[in-house]
Scaffold this motif. Structure first.
Motif, PDB file in Angstrom:
ATOM      1  N   VAL A   1       0.843  -1.204   0.000  1.00  0.00           N
ATOM      2  CA  VAL A   1       0.000   0.000   0.000  1.00  0.00           C
ATOM      3  C   VAL A   1       0.878   1.254   0.000  1.00  0.00           C
ATOM      4  CG1 VAL A   1      -1.742   1.305   1.293  1.00  0.00           C
ATOM      5  CG2 VAL A   1      -1.926  -1.190   1.118  1.00  0.00           C
ATOM      6  N   GLU A   2       1.925   1.245   0.803  1.00  0.00           N
ATOM      7  CA  GLU A   2       2.831   2.400   0.863  1.00  0.00           C
ATOM      8  C   GLU A   2       3.571   2.597  -0.464  1.00  0.00           C
ATOM      9  OE1 GLU A   2       4.837   5.752   2.106  1.00  0.00           O
ATOM     10  OE2 GLU A   2       3.007   4.814   2.839  1.00  0.00           O
ATOM     11  N   LEU A   3       4.013   1.510  -1.078  1.00  0.00           N
ATOM     12  CA  LEU A   3       4.689   1.609  -2.372  1.00  0.00           C
ATOM     13  C   LEU A   3       3.735   2.180  -3.429  1.00  0.00           C
ATOM     14  CD1 LEU A   3       6.608  -1.784  -2.306  1.00  0.00           C
ATOM     15  CD2 LEU A   3       7.659   0.489  -2.347  1.00  0.00           C
TER      16      LEU A   3
ATOM     17  N   ARG B   1       1.148   4.108  -2.878  1.00  0.00           N
ATOM     18  CA  ARG B   1       0.933   5.517  -2.547  1.00  0.00           C
ATOM     19  C   ARG B   1       2.063   6.370  -3.120  1.00  0.00           C
ATOM     20  NH1 ARG B   1       2.840   9.217   0.084  1.00  0.00           N
ATOM     21  NH2 ARG B   1       4.352   7.983   1.219  1.00  0.00           N
ATOM     22  N   LYS B   2       3.303   5.886  -3.004  1.00  0.00           N
ATOM     23  CA  LYS B   2       4.452   6.620  -3.564  1.00  0.00           C
ATOM     24  C   LYS B   2       4.349   6.723  -5.087  1.00  0.00           C
ATOM     25  CE  LYS B   2       7.692   5.483   0.113  1.00  0.00           C
ATOM     26  NZ  LYS B   2       8.883   4.739   0.495  1.00  0.00           N
ATOM     27  N   ILE B   3       3.900   5.645  -5.725  1.00  0.00           N
ATOM     28  CA  ILE B   3       3.722   5.664  -7.178  1.00  0.00           C
ATOM     29  C   ILE B   3       2.691   6.715  -7.574  1.00  0.00           C
ATOM     30  CG2 ILE B   3       2.721   4.329  -9.098  1.00  0.00           C
ATOM     31  CD1 ILE B   3       4.177   1.867  -7.893  1.00  0.00           C
ATOM     32  N   LEU B   4       1.561   6.736  -6.875  1.00  0.00           N
ATOM     33  CA  LEU B   4       0.518   7.727  -7.177  1.00  0.00           C
ATOM     34  C   LEU B   4       1.025   9.147  -6.971  1.00  0.00           C
ATOM     35  CD1 LEU B   4      -2.645   6.034  -5.612  1.00  0.00           C
ATOM     36  CD2 LEU B   4      -1.957   6.099  -8.024  1.00  0.00           C
ATOM     37  N   GLU B   5       1.842   9.347  -5.954  1.00  0.00           N
ATOM     38  CA  GLU B   5       2.420  10.667  -5.679  1.00  0.00           C
ATOM     39  C   GLU B   5       3.322  11.121  -6.832  1.00  0.00           C
ATOM     40  OE1 GLU B   5       6.002  11.776  -2.869  1.00  0.00           O
ATOM     41  OE2 GLU B   5       4.192  11.369  -1.694  1.00  0.00           O
ATOM     42  N   ILE B   6       4.149  10.216  -7.319  1.00  0.00           N
ATOM     43  CA  ILE B   6       5.060  10.539  -8.425  1.00  0.00           C
ATOM     44  C   ILE B   6       4.250  10.855  -9.688  1.00  0.00           C
ATOM     45  CG2 ILE B   6       6.824   9.601  -9.980  1.00  0.00           C
ATOM     46  CD1 ILE B   6       7.905   8.033  -7.506  1.00  0.00           C
ATOM     47  N   ILE B   7       3.220  10.041  -9.965  1.00  0.00           N
ATOM     48  CA  ILE B   7       2.383  10.267 -11.149  1.00  0.00           C
ATOM     49  C   ILE B   7       1.648  11.599 -11.045  1.00  0.00           C
ATOM     50  CG2 ILE B   7       0.331   9.462 -12.391  1.00  0.00           C
ATOM     51  CD1 ILE B   7       1.273   6.587 -11.783  1.00  0.00           C
ATOM     52  N   SER B   8       1.069  11.881  -9.876  1.00  0.00           N
ATOM     53  CA  SER B   8       0.298  13.124  -9.733  1.00  0.00           C
ATOM     54  C   SER B   8       1.181  14.361  -9.873  1.00  0.00           C
ATOM     55  CB  SER B   8      -0.466  13.146  -8.404  1.00  0.00           C
ATOM     56  OG  SER B   8       0.420  13.277  -7.329  1.00  0.00           O
ATOM     57  N   ALA B   9       2.467  14.228  -9.566  1.00  0.00           N
ATOM     58  CA  ALA B   9       3.400  15.341  -9.748  1.00  0.00           C
ATOM     59  C   ALA B   9       3.866  15.452 -11.195  1.00  0.00           C
ATOM     60  CB  ALA B   9       4.601  15.167  -8.822  1.00  0.00           C
ATOM     61  N   GLY B  10       3.516  14.447 -12.023  1.00  0.00           N
ATOM     62  CA  GLY B  10       3.938  14.456 -13.423  1.00  0.00           C
ATOM     63  C   GLY B  10       5.391  14.083 -13.606  1.00  0.00           C
ATOM     64  N   ASP B  11       5.966  13.426 -12.602  1.00  0.00           N
ATOM     65  CA  ASP B  11       7.392  13.102 -12.651  1.00  0.00           C
ATOM     66  C   ASP B  11       7.689  11.691 -13.139  1.00  0.00           C
ATOM     67  OD1 ASP B  11       8.051  15.596 -11.708  1.00  0.00           O
ATOM     68  OD2 ASP B  11       8.221  14.959  -9.615  1.00  0.00           O
TER      69      ASP B  11
ATOM     70  N   VAL C   1      -5.985   1.240  -4.423  1.00  0.00           N
ATOM     71  CA  VAL C   1      -6.521   2.609  -4.361  1.00  0.00           C
ATOM     72  C   VAL C   1      -7.418   2.755  -3.132  1.00  0.00           C
ATOM     73  CG1 VAL C   1      -8.116   4.237  -5.478  1.00  0.00           C
ATOM     74  CG2 VAL C   1      -6.318   3.136  -6.816  1.00  0.00           C
ATOM     75  N   ALA C   2      -8.272   1.770  -2.894  1.00  0.00           N
ATOM     76  CA  ALA C   2      -9.173   1.817  -1.742  1.00  0.00           C
ATOM     77  C   ALA C   2      -8.385   1.844  -0.439  1.00  0.00           C
ATOM     78  CB  ALA C   2     -10.126   0.625  -1.753  1.00  0.00           C
ATOM     79  N   ARG C   3      -7.335   1.048  -0.366  1.00  0.00           N
ATOM     80  CA  ARG C   3      -6.539   1.014   0.868  1.00  0.00           C
ATOM     81  C   ARG C   3      -5.731   2.279   1.071  1.00  0.00           C
ATOM     82  NH1 ARG C   3      -4.719  -5.106   2.279  1.00  0.00           N
ATOM     83  NH2 ARG C   3      -6.651  -6.112   1.637  1.00  0.00           N
ATOM     84  N   VAL C   4      -5.250   2.881  -0.010  1.00  0.00           N
ATOM     85  CA  VAL C   4      -4.547   4.159   0.110  1.00  0.00           C
ATOM     86  C   VAL C   4      -5.511   5.212   0.626  1.00  0.00           C
ATOM     87  CG1 VAL C   4      -3.497   6.043  -1.228  1.00  0.00           C
ATOM     88  CG2 VAL C   4      -2.728   3.697  -1.586  1.00  0.00           C
ATOM     89  N   LYS C   5      -6.725   5.235   0.094  1.00  0.00           N
ATOM     90  CA  LYS C   5      -7.728   6.213   0.564  1.00  0.00           C
ATOM     91  C   LYS C   5      -8.052   6.012   2.021  1.00  0.00           C
ATOM     92  CE  LYS C   5      -9.952   7.147  -3.844  1.00  0.00           C
ATOM     93  NZ  LYS C   5     -11.176   6.984  -4.667  1.00  0.00           N
ATOM     94  N   ARG C   6      -8.208   4.754   2.443  1.00  0.00           N
ATOM     95  CA  ARG C   6      -8.501   4.480   3.865  1.00  0.00           C
ATOM     96  C   ARG C   6      -7.351   4.897   4.760  1.00  0.00           C
ATOM     97  NH1 ARG C   6     -11.116  -0.776   2.316  1.00  0.00           N
ATOM     98  NH2 ARG C   6      -9.051  -1.640   2.509  1.00  0.00           N
ATOM     99  N   SER C   7      -6.128   4.735   4.287  1.00  0.00           N
ATOM    100  CA  SER C   7      -4.972   5.083   5.128  1.00  0.00           C
ATOM    101  C   SER C   7      -4.789   6.589   5.249  1.00  0.00           C
ATOM    102  CB  SER C   7      -3.692   4.441   4.568  1.00  0.00           C
ATOM    103  OG  SER C   7      -3.291   5.082   3.373  1.00  0.00           O
TER     104      SER C   7
END
Length: 110
Positions: free
Chosen positions: A20-22, A24-34, A102-108
Motif C-alpha cells: 500500500v505504501e509503495l 501511494r508513492k507511485i501515485l504521488e510521483i504520477i500526480s506530480a507528473g514526474d 486505491v481503496a486502501r490508500v484512501k482508507r490510510s
C-alpha cells in the motif's frame, strides 16, 4: 491454427501495508507528473524512482514476471483496445489489484 487457452492460476495476492505504501508513492510521483521525466532532465523528474518503486510493488505482490500487466496503468476491467484473450485475464487481475490498492490508500489517508 489451434491456440492453447490459458488456464487461470487462481492466485491469491496478499496486499501488505508495504505494498500500500509503495503504491501511494507511485501515485504521488504520477500526480506530480514526474513519472515520465528522468532525474537528469531539466527540470528533474523521478522516472528512475518511479520504475524502482513499481518493481518493488510487483515483487511485494508476487507479480514477478516481466510480461505481467502493470498494476499502475490497469485503470479499468476493459483496456479499451484490442488485447489477446490470453492477456485479458492478467489485465483484469491487475485492474482488480489496483482498485483494492486505491481503496486502501484512501482508507490510510483518513
Amino acid at each position: 491454427m489451434p491456440v492453447k487457452k490459458r488456464t487461470p492460476k487462481g492466485r491469491n495476492f496478499q496486499i501488505t501495508p508495504e505494498a500500500v505504501e509503495l503504491f501511494r508513492k507511485i501515485l504521488e510521483i504520477i500526480s506530480a507528473g514526474d513519472d515520465d521525466v528522468w532525474e537528469e532532465d531539466d527540470p528533474p523528474g523521478r522516472r528512475r524512482k518511479f520504475q524502482e518503486t513499481e518493481e518493488a510493488l510487483n515483487r511485494a505482490l508476487g507479480r514477478t514476471h516481466p510480461w505481467e500487466e502493470s498494476i499502475t496503468y490497469a485503470l479499468s476491467d476493459d483496456p479499451g483496445w484490442q488485447m489477446p484473450p490470453s492477456r485479458l485475464e492478467d489485465y483484469r487481475e491487475a485492474a482488480a489489484l489496483r482498485r483494492e490498492l486505491v481503496a486502501r490508500v484512501k482508507r490510510s489517508c483518513r
